[in-house]
Design an enzyme around this catalytic site. Structure first.
Site, PDB file in Angstrom:
ATOM      1  N   HIS A 130       0.967  -1.261   0.082  1.00 36.80           N
ATOM      2  CA  HIS A 130      -0.012   0.057   0.064  1.00 36.80           C
ATOM      3  C   HIS A 130       0.835   1.277  -0.069  1.00 36.80           C
ATOM      4  O   HIS A 130       0.532   2.043  -0.794  1.00 36.80           O
ATOM      5  CB  HIS A 130      -0.874  -0.108   1.167  1.00 36.80           C
ATOM      6  N   GLU A 131       1.963   1.326   0.865  1.00 37.31           N
ATOM      7  CA  GLU A 131       2.868   2.544   0.879  1.00 37.31           C
ATOM      8  C   GLU A 131       3.549   2.628  -0.379  1.00 37.31           C
ATOM      9  O   GLU A 131       3.867   3.551  -0.918  1.00 37.31           O
ATOM     10  CB  GLU A 131       3.791   2.381   2.235  1.00 37.31           C
ATOM     11  N   HIS A 134       1.455   4.245  -2.919  1.00 35.34           N
ATOM     12  CA  HIS A 134       1.496   5.906  -2.849  1.00 35.34           C
ATOM     13  C   HIS A 134       2.727   6.397  -3.354  1.00 35.34           C
ATOM     14  O   HIS A 134       2.572   7.116  -4.158  1.00 35.34           O
ATOM     15  CB  HIS A 134       1.370   6.263  -1.419  1.00 35.34           C
ATOM     16  N   GLU A 201      -6.157   7.435  -0.778  1.00 42.04           N
ATOM     17  CA  GLU A 201      -6.220   5.944   0.260  1.00 42.04           C
ATOM     18  C   GLU A 201      -7.006   4.951  -0.706  1.00 42.04           C
ATOM     19  O   GLU A 201      -6.284   3.855  -0.567  1.00 42.04           O
ATOM     20  CB  GLU A 201      -6.863   6.297   1.474  1.00 42.04           C
TER      21      GLU A 201
END
Length: 324
Positions: A130-131, A134, A201
């Protein structure tokens, strides 16, 4: 659609900032506001990542200090076709993580000791994917810009009461303009900032699930992190609330409502979206999406970072984890 929505929100934030300048000092005020924004964004572009990591006392680690964690991040970065980011660990009991950096070539990912202690290897993989999403989406730069503009709007609003109501300062709306600049504009900026964060997100959840290959790993991690964040205080985040939107789960509170004032989407909504994605991928658990060859063969309930040091009573005999 997410990129289009983010672009619109960024445009709205910029227009709002220039509008505050206009309310305070007319056209000259608008130009001064634009110059201030440019200077602040330039500073943030080069230094924001270092500032955020320092605020949370993050410590950089390498493959000798945290071999499994570092190896996991490296494999996920390869799967995402990204350069290897710098890896940091934050000595904080609250499970959480964030990414920062102005571009993929200067990115960093950070995880708390609480996250590494409480989550399984698969769940950590979901979080770090997930990071990295980003980073791949350049969200870290977007969030830095929005936070900087929002801070600048609040700063200008403080000047409004002192300079905005004076006709000599070319304020075209007098006292009404002062009220709008000082009260309404900062609230509007906060709402736009939150809307951008929530949009990014959802996009990072989807891409992160695709990077690690298992949407349910991230779904399980979000559930555990949300529960942990609700009961474990993050004092560094409390002292620096402007960084809250960077974390995978709001570190300031266990917010449950996906409302107008939430910096993050509702966790249950995010999990539902990941379940739907897993169903469409035909993948609801199962096999690993990364190479497990580096994992230690003997591993018990102590977590993914080594053999258990717990006695039969459940007490630790010593420190464990990727940092010691």
């Amino acid at each position: 659609m997410n990129y289009f929505r983010t672009a619109l929100l960024l445009a709205a934030m910029t227009a709002l900032f220039m509008g505050v300048g206009y309310l305070i000092g007319g056209q000259s005020g608008m130009m001064i506001a634009l110059l201030i924004a440019a200077a602040m964004n330039l500073f943030s572009y080069w230094n924001a990542d270092k500032m955020v990591l320092a605020m949370h006392h993050a410590v950089e680690v390498d493959e000798r200090q945290a071999p499994e964690f570092y190896h996991l991040v490296r494999q996920l970065a390869e799967r995402a076709d990204l350069p290897m980011p710098k890896v940091y660990i934050i000595n904080n009991p609250q499970p959480n993580a964030f990414a920062t950096g102005r571009n993929p070539q200067n990115a960093a990912v950070a995880a708390t000791t609480g996250l590494l202690d409480m989550l399984s290897m698969e769940e950590v993989a979901g979080v770090m994917a997930h990071e990295l999403a980003h980073v791949k989406n350049h969200d870290t730069l977007i969030m830095t810009i929005t936070a900087t503009i929002a801070g600048a709007i609040s700063m200008l609003a403080n000047f409004a009461f002192f300079f905005g109501g004076n006709r000599e300062n070319n304020n075209p709306f007098g006292f009404i303009g002062v009220i709008v600049a000082a009260i309404v504009a900062p609230m509007a900026a906060m709402l736009v900032q939150m809307a951008i964060s929530r949009t990014r997100e959802y996009a990072a959840d989807r891409m992160g699930a695709e990077i690690c290959g298992q949407p349910m790993w991230l779904a399980s991690a979000l559930h555990k992190i949300a529960n942990g964040a609700a009961r474990i205080h993050n004092m560094d985040a409390e002292r620096n609330p402007a960084t809250a939107h960077m974390f995978i789960i709001n570190p300031l509170s266990g917010e449950r409502m996906d409302n107008l004032f939430s910096t993050h989407p509702n966790t249950e909504n995010r999990i539902a979206a990941l379940r739907d994605l897993a169903s469409r991928m035909g993948n609801v658990g199962g096999t690993s999406g990364y190479d497990q060859s580096a994992r230690e063969p003997a591993r018990t309930a102590s977590g993914p970072w080594g053999t258990s040091r717990r006695t039969s009573s459940g007490k630790d005999k010593g420190r464990h984890g990727p940092w010691g």
